[in-house]
Design a protein around this motif. Structure first.
Motif, PDB file in Angstrom:
ATOM      1  N   ARG A 233      30.266  32.515  19.647  1.00 32.17           N
ATOM      2  CA  ARG A 233      31.354  31.563  18.888  1.00 32.17           C
ATOM      3  C   ARG A 233      30.780  31.075  17.617  1.00 32.17           C
ATOM      4  O   ARG A 233      29.580  30.819  17.365  1.00 32.17           O
ATOM      5  N   ILE A 234      31.503  30.802  16.689  1.00 32.91           N
ATOM      6  CA  ILE A 234      31.425  30.129  15.387  1.00 32.91           C
ATOM      7  C   ILE A 234      31.124  28.593  15.730  1.00 32.91           C
ATOM      8  O   ILE A 234      32.232  28.239  16.099  1.00 32.91           O
ATOM      9  N   VAL A 235      29.730  28.008  15.150  1.00 33.43           N
ATOM     10  CA  VAL A 235      29.789  26.769  15.576  1.00 33.43           C
ATOM     11  C   VAL A 235      29.748  25.693  14.406  1.00 33.43           C
ATOM     12  O   VAL A 235      29.959  24.604  14.518  1.00 33.43           O
ATOM     13  N   GLU A 236      29.561  26.431  13.112  1.00 34.62           N
ATOM     14  CA  GLU A 236      29.638  25.737  11.865  1.00 34.62           C
ATOM     15  C   GLU A 236      30.017  26.739  10.962  1.00 34.62           C
ATOM     16  O   GLU A 236      29.513  27.762  10.742  1.00 34.62           O
ATOM     17  N   LEU A 237      30.928  26.175  10.148  1.00 37.55           N
ATOM     18  CA  LEU A 237      31.379  27.076   8.956  1.00 37.55           C
ATOM     19  C   LEU A 237      31.476  25.944   7.927  1.00 37.55           C
ATOM     20  O   LEU A 237      32.279  25.085   7.746  1.00 37.55           O
ATOM     21  N   HIS A 249      26.044  20.921  12.857  1.00 34.76           N
ATOM     22  CA  HIS A 249      25.587  21.202  14.095  1.00 34.76           C
ATOM     23  C   HIS A 249      24.066  21.279  14.403  1.00 34.76           C
ATOM     24  O   HIS A 249      23.445  21.643  13.476  1.00 34.76           O
ATOM     25  N   PRO A 250      23.518  20.817  15.426  1.00 29.99           N
ATOM     26  CA  PRO A 250      22.145  20.696  15.796  1.00 29.99           C
ATOM     27  C   PRO A 250      21.369  22.373  15.745  1.00 29.99           C
ATOM     28  O   PRO A 250      20.511  22.539  15.173  1.00 29.99           O
ATOM     29  N   TYR A 251      22.172  23.132  15.970  1.00 27.27           N
ATOM     30  CA  TYR A 251      21.685  24.753  16.171  1.00 27.27           C
ATOM     31  C   TYR A 251      21.549  24.950  14.435  1.00 27.27           C
ATOM     32  O   TYR A 251      20.440  25.727  14.029  1.00 27.27           O
ATOM     33  N   THR A 252      22.561  24.434  13.730  1.00 31.09           N
ATOM     34  CA  THR A 252      22.409  24.955  12.271  1.00 31.09           C
ATOM     35  C   THR A 252      21.070  24.338  11.605  1.00 31.09           C
ATOM     36  O   THR A 252      20.223  24.583  10.978  1.00 31.09           O
ATOM     37  N   ARG A 253      20.941  23.016  12.090  1.00 34.86           N
ATOM     38  CA  ARG A 253      19.974  22.232  11.735  1.00 34.86           C
ATOM     39  C   ARG A 253      18.530  23.061  12.031  1.00 34.86           C
ATOM     40  O   ARG A 253      17.514  22.841  11.494  1.00 34.86           O
ATOM     41  N   ALA A 301      27.552  18.662  28.732  1.00 35.69           N
ATOM     42  CA  ALA A 301      27.687  19.494  29.876  1.00 35.69           C
ATOM     43  C   ALA A 301      28.990  20.002  30.636  1.00 35.69           C
ATOM     44  O   ALA A 301      28.876  20.817  31.311  1.00 35.69           O
ATOM     45  N   THR A 302      29.729  18.857  30.240  1.00 39.04           N
ATOM     46  CA  THR A 302      31.013  19.119  30.732  1.00 39.04           C
ATOM     47  C   THR A 302      32.298  19.603  29.743  1.00 39.04           C
ATOM     48  O   THR A 302      33.124  20.243  30.097  1.00 39.04           O
ATOM     49  N   ALA A 303      32.301  19.001  28.559  1.00 39.39           N
ATOM     50  CA  ALA A 303      33.295  18.978  27.615  1.00 39.39           C
ATOM     51  C   ALA A 303      32.900  19.979  26.566  1.00 39.39           C
ATOM     52  O   ALA A 303      31.855  19.778  25.785  1.00 39.39           O
ATOM     53  N   ASP A 304      33.827  20.952  26.261  1.00 34.80           N
ATOM     54  CA  ASP A 304      33.676  21.994  25.127  1.00 34.80           C
ATOM     55  C   ASP A 304      33.873  21.162  23.853  1.00 34.80           C
ATOM     56  O   ASP A 304      35.129  20.744  23.727  1.00 34.80           O
ATOM     57  N   PRO A 305      33.119  21.158  22.865  1.00 38.62           N
ATOM     58  CA  PRO A 305      33.261  20.226  21.846  1.00 38.62           C
ATOM     59  C   PRO A 305      34.373  21.027  21.071  1.00 38.62           C
ATOM     60  O   PRO A 305      34.641  22.250  20.678  1.00 38.62           O
ATOM     61  N   ALA A 306      35.203  20.396  20.353  1.00 35.60           N
ATOM     62  CA  ALA A 306      36.173  20.827  19.351  1.00 35.60           C
ATOM     63  C   ALA A 306      35.812  20.925  17.985  1.00 35.60           C
ATOM     64  O   ALA A 306      34.710  20.161  17.596  1.00 35.60           O
ATOM     65  N   GLN A 307      36.437  21.634  17.140  1.00 33.61           N
ATOM     66  CA  GLN A 307      35.993  21.823  15.566  1.00 33.61           C
ATOM     67  C   GLN A 307      36.174  20.384  14.879  1.00 33.61           C
ATOM     68  O   GLN A 307      37.460  19.988  14.896  1.00 33.61           O
ATOM     69  N   HIS A 308      35.398  19.551  14.390  1.00 30.80           N
ATOM     70  CA  HIS A 308      35.482  18.465  13.575  1.00 30.80           C
ATOM     71  C   HIS A 308      35.416  18.722  12.149  1.00 30.80           C
ATOM     72  O   HIS A 308      34.422  19.262  11.633  1.00 30.80           O
ATOM     73  N   ALA A 309      36.375  18.749  11.448  1.00 29.41           N
ATOM     74  CA  ALA A 309      36.347  18.837   9.855  1.00 29.41           C
ATOM     75  C   ALA A 309      35.556  17.780   9.284  1.00 29.41           C
ATOM     76  O   ALA A 309      35.877  16.504   9.502  1.00 29.41           O
ATOM     77  N   LEU A 310      34.656  18.158   8.264  1.00 26.86           N
ATOM     78  CA  LEU A 310      33.780  17.360   7.507  1.00 26.86           C
ATOM     79  C   LEU A 310      34.428  17.130   6.138  1.00 26.86           C
ATOM     80  O   LEU A 310      34.079  16.304   5.432  1.00 26.86           O
ATOM     81  N   SER A 311      35.019  18.262   5.633  1.00 22.58           N
ATOM     82  CA  SER A 311      35.812  18.379   4.463  1.00 22.58           C
ATOM     83  C   SER A 311      36.696  19.461   4.559  1.00 22.58           C
ATOM     84  O   SER A 311      36.858  20.170   5.767  1.00 22.58           O
ATOM     85  N   PRO A 312      37.498  19.702   3.664  1.00 23.57           N
ATOM     86  CA  PRO A 312      38.600  20.905   3.841  1.00 23.57           C
ATOM     87  C   PRO A 312      37.950  22.371   4.231  1.00 23.57           C
ATOM     88  O   PRO A 312      38.482  23.079   4.636  1.00 23.57           O
ATOM     89  N   SER A 313      36.569  22.410   3.605  1.00 26.07           N
ATOM     90  CA  SER A 313      36.004  23.612   3.617  1.00 26.07           C
ATOM     91  C   SER A 313      34.676  23.726   4.458  1.00 26.07           C
ATOM     92  O   SER A 313      34.056  24.510   4.612  1.00 26.07           O
ATOM     93  N   HIS A 314      34.590  22.568   5.502  1.00 24.35           N
ATOM     94  CA  HIS A 314      33.487  22.482   6.311  1.00 24.35           C
ATOM     95  C   HIS A 314      33.687  22.085   7.559  1.00 24.35           C
ATOM     96  O   HIS A 314      34.402  20.859   7.540  1.00 24.35           O
ATOM     97  N   TRP A 315      33.414  22.603   8.822  1.00 19.05           N
ATOM     98  CA  TRP A 315      33.436  22.027  10.145  1.00 19.05           C
ATOM     99  C   TRP A 315      32.349  22.313  10.751  1.00 19.05           C
ATOM    100  O   TRP A 315      31.845  23.161  10.612  1.00 19.05           O
ATOM    101  N   ALA A 316      32.115  21.535  12.008  1.00 16.45           N
ATOM    102  CA  ALA A 316      31.300  21.848  12.810  1.00 16.45           C
ATOM    103  C   ALA A 316      31.825  21.686  14.383  1.00 16.45           C
ATOM    104  O   ALA A 316      32.554  20.462  14.371  1.00 16.45           O
ATOM    105  N   ALA A 317      31.608  22.444  15.204  1.00 18.94           N
ATOM    106  CA  ALA A 317      31.954  22.091  16.772  1.00 18.94           C
ATOM    107  C   ALA A 317      30.846  21.365  17.594  1.00 18.94           C
ATOM    108  O   ALA A 317      29.933  22.071  18.174  1.00 18.94           O
ATOM    109  N   CYS A 318      30.811  20.043  17.506  1.00 23.50           N
ATOM    110  CA  CYS A 318      29.821  19.291  18.093  1.00 23.50           C
ATOM    111  C   CYS A 318      30.251  17.840  18.367  1.00 23.50           C
ATOM    112  O   CYS A 318      30.875  17.304  17.572  1.00 23.50           O
ATOM    113  N   HIS A 319      30.106  17.337  19.574  1.00 23.69           N
ATOM    114  CA  HIS A 319      30.670  15.915  20.139  1.00 23.69           C
ATOM    115  C   HIS A 319      30.142  14.916  19.140  1.00 23.69           C
ATOM    116  O   HIS A 319      30.898  13.953  18.757  1.00 23.69           O
TER     117      HIS A 319
END
Ligand code: SF4
Length: 330
Positions: A233-237, A249-253, A301-319
């Motif tokens: 999956r793409i986790v940050e774009l 996203h912690p993985y990107t970090r 551990a139970t909920a799949d995170p949604a994609q949260h927009a940080l700007s029109p061209s940047h999002w990350a999937a993390c709670h």
């Protein structure tokens, strides 16, 4: 130009005993959506086995997608085959990782670069074919091209071989290059040359590049946008500058924390991930990254995170992106 919508590629993998078989699947690419504009360079970054190469093979029609759609200039090419697929492949060419393996040692450079023209029934006239081969070699930085035509791959250096691979792609005048780890087998000194060449091709031929790599530092200052992939999956774009300055996203970090910095006085806290990448057959519940995430919360551990927009061209999937708790914790 290229639009990927909710693309999935699962491979069947039987499990269990001979008395009780269980149908399971390797989730190689799982709900990936991405676009690639004309002349744009998008980097797809992630560790080995995260599904990057399977995504490229699926785009080329070398693997059949399980679900989702692929649009090229608005046309659905997801399920094409035969002559229609061949025509699409002319517009999208792949550059493979290993120039030592991807060139036939018994063929001359003229034959290697001319072969795609033959396969696609283009440039039947010998003079035109020769001109196209020479132009492709020149554009790939092999100068003067005439000096390379009669040579064999073993007579060339690693960088020159990868340029021949690029010339074989360019000879069909594609609009898109899918470059799968194109510099990872090359010496560091040659990597920059190949990266500059791809950047030049974007300027001169307006070619779009999907650059697949496990090494964020290779691509960090070269791509227009970066997509970070983890377990299919793409986790940050985001746009490169935005993502590098404000990774969420912690993985990107974690990937960024181990990137070398040019200034030796500048210290960066390294974030070494613990544990192995989970088995793509038995995916973790909730967020796929939670078994290795240093800042996981109970909900992860139970909920799949949604994609949260940080700007029109940047999002990350993390709670934690939405709750803004991430920055102080890392
Ligand atoms: Fe870590 Fe939870 Fe964010 Fe996943 S959702 S990356 S486990 S904090």
């Amino acid at each position: 130009m290229l639009e990927i919508n909710h693309l999935r590629k699962l491979f069947p993998a039987s499990a269990g005993t001979i008395w009780r078989r269980e149908e399971k699947f390797v989730h190689a690419v799982d709900d990936v959506s991405l676009t690639l504009g004309a002349g744009e360079i998008v980097a797809l970054v992630g560790e080995s086995g995260c599904g990057k190469s399977t995504l490229a093979l699926t785009l080329m029609g070398l693997e059949k997608p399980t679900a989702g759609e692929i649009l090229l200039n608005g046309r659905d090419i997801t399920h094409l085959h035969g002559a229609e697929l061949k025509a699409v492949r002319r517009q999208m060419q792949m550059i493979f990782q290993d120039p030592y393996e991807s060139l036939n040692p018994t063929m001359t450079i003229r034959q290697i670069v001319g072969e795609p023209l033959q396969v696609h029934g283009l440039a039947q006239d010998a003079t035109e074919r020769e001109q196209r081969i020479i132009r492709a070699l020149g554009d790939a930085g092999l100068k003067p091209p005439a000096n390379f035509l009669g040579r064999y791959p073993h007579e060339l250096s690693g960088g020159q071989r990868q340029r021949v691979v690029i010339a074989s792609a360019l000879v069909l005048e594609p609009a898109i290059l899918l470059a799968d780890e194109p510099v990872s087998m090359l010496d560091v000194s040659i990597r920059a040359e190949i990266l500059n060449l791809l950047a030049e091709l974007r300027q001169t031929r307006h070619i779009a590049v999907l650059f697949i790599t496990h090494d964020l530092s290779t691509i960090a200052y070269f791509a227009d946008r970066i997509a970070v992939m983890y377990l299919g999956r793409i986790v940050e774009l985001g746009r490169t500058a935005e993502l590098l300055q404000n990774p969420q996203h912690p993985y990107t970090r974690a990937l960024l924390s181990v990137m070398p910095v040019p200034n030796p006085r500048q210290k960066r806290a390294r974030m070494i991930l613990q544990g192995e990448t989970p088995n793509p057959i038995d995916l973790p519940t909730g967020c796929r990254f939670h078994p290795r995430c240093p800042v996981a919360i109970t909900a992860c551990a139970t909920a799949d995170p949604a994609q949260h927009a940080l700007s029109p061209s940047h999002w990350a999937a993390c709670h934690l992106v939405a709750s803004a708790e991430l920055a102080p914790q890392l």
